[in-house]
Motif scaffolding. Structure first.
Motif, short mmCIF file in Angstrom:
data_model
loop_
_atom_site.label_atom_id
_atom_site.label_comp_id
_atom_site.label_asym_id
_atom_site.label_seq_id
_atom_site.Cartn_x
_atom_site.Cartn_y
_atom_site.Cartn_z
N GLY A 95 8.71 6.53 -3.81
CA GLY A 95 8.99 8.18 -3.54
C GLY A 95 8.95 8.86 -4.50
N VAL A 96 9.77 8.51 -5.81
CA VAL A 96 9.68 9.53 -6.83
C VAL A 96 8.41 9.67 -7.32
N LEU A 97 7.65 8.79 -7.59
CA LEU A 97 6.22 8.81 -7.99
C LEU A 97 5.47 9.59 -7.32
N ILE A 98 5.58 9.50 -5.78
CA ILE A 98 4.80 10.25 -4.81
C ILE A 98 5.28 11.69 -5.08
N MET A 99 6.46 12.10 -5.23
CA MET A 99 6.99 13.47 -5.60
C MET A 99 6.45 13.99 -6.60
N PHE A 100 6.39 13.08 -7.61
CA PHE A 100 5.79 13.73 -9.13
C PHE A 100 4.35 13.79 -8.84
N GLY A 101 3.53 13.10 -8.03
CA GLY A 101 2.41 13.15 -7.81
C GLY A 101 1.93 14.67 -7.18
N VAL A 122 -1.15 7.02 -5.39
CA VAL A 122 -1.58 5.72 -5.11
C VAL A 122 -0.47 4.62 -5.38
N VAL A 123 -0.03 4.73 -6.62
CA VAL A 123 1.24 3.81 -7.26
C VAL A 123 2.32 3.82 -6.21
N GLY A 124 2.76 5.17 -6.02
CA GLY A 124 4.07 5.36 -5.34
C GLY A 124 3.86 5.03 -3.97
N THR A 125 2.48 5.18 -3.10
CA THR A 125 2.62 4.88 -1.80
C THR A 125 2.51 3.30 -1.63
N GLY A 126 1.98 2.82 -2.56
CA GLY A 126 1.74 1.33 -2.51
C GLY A 126 3.24 0.52 -2.67
N LEU A 127 4.01 1.04 -3.07
CA LEU A 127 5.50 0.68 -3.13
C LEU A 127 5.94 1.18 -2.27
N LEU A 128 5.98 2.23 -1.68
CA LEU A 128 6.97 2.85 -0.58
C LEU A 128 6.46 2.27 0.75
N LYS A 129 5.26 2.25 1.10
CA LYS A 129 4.71 2.04 2.32
C LYS A 129 5.10 0.82 3.12
N PRO A 130 4.45 -0.10 2.61
CA PRO A 130 4.66 -1.56 3.18
C PRO A 130 6.22 -2.03 3.28
N ASN A 131 6.87 -1.52 2.24
CA ASN A 131 8.47 -1.92 2.20
C ASN A 131 9.28 -1.25 3.08
N VAL A 132 9.01 0.07 3.59
CA VAL A 132 9.85 0.79 4.59
C VAL A 132 9.69 0.05 5.74
#
Length: 499
Positions: A95-101, A122-132
């Motif tokens: 989420g932090v990476l997405i916000m900075f994006g 791209v990196v932020g969504t890859g971290l967030l989406k599958p794990n939520v």
């Protein structure tokens, strides 16, 4: 032994933690789909109109490969959650990476900010989406009858954020007025609103998560052993060096440009699932029955990739059609081309209750391959439908009714109801025991492969090629759906007892 029963019913009869994850994902989808609603226009609008001045074909290609990268990155995000950080930290970092994006896009630093933003999101969504999604499942015991209803509410939150943002973000980019695209746009104001949305999601996730999410989510489920970390680091370094070498070679030969980088990503997106299939089919840990089921999954994977290539074109080809070929008013009501992006989640919310009822009451419903076949025919029909305004009115006669786009989106969302939830279900059922996580990654890689192919073919779309483009792509999907129909029974036999 299953986890203990969660007796909390404080969020509409569901565990309170569902509220935390519901709003986290709602705000993340708000930010992502709001950004996507105006990003294409930002790239190809002239600098004098507030854009970057890319040519239209390049902008469309970047949009498609962007979506492909997002789904490829989910493979890494799932691994980091399971082996290194745990799901709660992984989601927060994402989420932090997405916000900075989004913040990067909100700053007037041109193409450099665009590509930095793409990398971060791209990196932020890859971290967030599958794990939520994985954390939602963790709120319930294996026998908790509320699980399906909880996931339904969670999916509603996803679509709520995705439906609101294509109105709110363009509204901000238009200076909080209702005039259509065409004048100078303050795109950075729109991207700022997307950043604020992700910030709100992060705030409530951080503070609510401390109270209502399980402490187990702070720890990886299968922490990596030190001795297993070394080969992963080595192969990661080799991969980075190989990528750097390819980019360096392109630079030295004067071929380092956006088109060639997109070609490299396209090749990777297509090669990854092939490697996965070879790995699973050749593994000694996979039984004969499981190998048969993997073979059954191959044509379903290809069908899914064809479908996603069409479905995901809503933010690319259909967005261009909305901006360049569609009347942007109904009576005295004016709207923006980006507003059409709301049709995807809106129709999902409308159609989902009907299809839930249909699959719950239809005793002799088609098997998964049969549903995929019908889904491909509907997906192709949505494109054949879009060829009609050009055939009837011509492609140079001006703008056409917005209801052509409404109809096309409605048809393709019927296809999504036949393929997307069915695909998720059948993926889990056909997965070999030792490749269960990787098999779910395969489902997301179907979307990545479809959008990667899209990144190449969208370059062919223009006002001059409009009719032939929609007819050709639509017919590919329809023909593949008809061919798949003839192989439904053989594929079902290979599934070996899985329905």
């Amino acid at each position: 032994m299953g986890k203990q029963k969660n007796t909390d019913t404080s969020f509409l009869g569901q565990p309170r933690g569902l509220s935390t994850l519901f709003f986290t994902e709602m705000w993340e989808r708000f930010s992502y789909y709001g950004m996507r609603a105006i990003l294409l226009f930002y790239m190809y609008y002239a600098v004098s109109k507030g854009g970057l001045g890319f040519d239209q074909a390049t902008a469309a290609s970047i949009m498609s490969i962007y979506g492909s990268l997002v789904y490829m990155s989910g493979v890494v995000g799932g691994w980091l959650s399971d082996r290194v950080w745990g799901s709660r930290r992984t989601v927060f970092f994402g989420g932090v990476l997405i916000m900075f994006g989004h913040i990067a896009l909100s700053l007037p630093f041109g193409a450099t900010a665009l590509f930095v933003s793409i990398a971060l999101i791209v990196v932020g969504t890859g971290l967030l989406k599958p794990n939520v999604s994985e954390m939602v499942g963790g709120l319930y015991s294996e026998t908790d009858h509320r699980r399906d209803a909880g996931f339904s509410m969670f999916v509603f939150g996803i679509n709520l954020g995705a439906a609101v943002s294509p109105w709110a973000v363009p509204f901000a980019a238009n200076g909080f007025g209702f005039h259509a695209f065409g004048n100078t746009m303050n795109f950075h104001a729109g991207f700022s609103l997307a950043a604020i949305g992700m910030f709100l999601g992060l705030i409530q996730y951080y503070f609510d998560g401390k109270k209502y999410l399980s402490k187990d989510s702070l720890y990886p489920q299968d922490p990596i052993e030190k001795e297993n970390l070394r080969p992963i680091i080595i192969w990661s370094v080799i991969g980075v060096i190989a990528l750097a070498a390819i980019i360096g070679l392109l630079g030295l030969t004067g071929n380092l440009n956006i088109d060639n980088v997109i070609w490299i990503i396209t090749i990777v997106a297509i090669a990854l699932p092939i490697i996965y299939f070879v790995m699973m089919l050749s593994s000694r840990k996979v039984t004969k029955v499981e190998r048969s089921r993997v073979w059954a999954y191959v044509p379903l994977f290809i069908a899914a990739a064809v479908f996603w290539a069409i479905e995901e074109s809503g933010s690319v080809v259909l967005a261009l059609f909305a901006a360049n070929r569609t009347v942007l008013h109904v009576g005295g009501w004016h709207f923006a081309a980006a507003n059409f992006q709301t049709l995807n989640p809106l129709f999902i919310m409308i159609l989902t209750p009907f299809f839930v009822w249909l699959w719950s009451t239809w005793d002799k419903q088609p098997s998964a391959p049969g549903k995929f076949s019908a889904g491909l025919i509907f997906a192709g029909a949505s494109y054949l439908f879009m060829a009609l305004p050009g055939i009837i009115h011509g492609t140079t006669a001006g703008r056409v009714s917005p209801f052509w786009l409404v109809g096309s989106w409605f048809i393709v969302e019927i296809a999504e109801m036949l393929i997307s939830p069915i695909g998720l279900s059948v993926t889990t059922k056909l997965a070999p025991k030792v490749f269960q996580s990787q098999m779910m990654s395969m489902w997301f890689l179907a979307d990545a492969a479809g959008q990667a192919v899209n990144a190449q073919i969208v370059k062919l779309y223009s006002a001059n090629t409009e009719i032939i483009y929609f007819v050709a792509v639509g017919l590919v999907s329809v023909v593949f759906g008809i061919v798949l129909c003839f192989f439904v029974k053989p594929i079902h036999r290979l599934m070996d007892g899985v329905d």
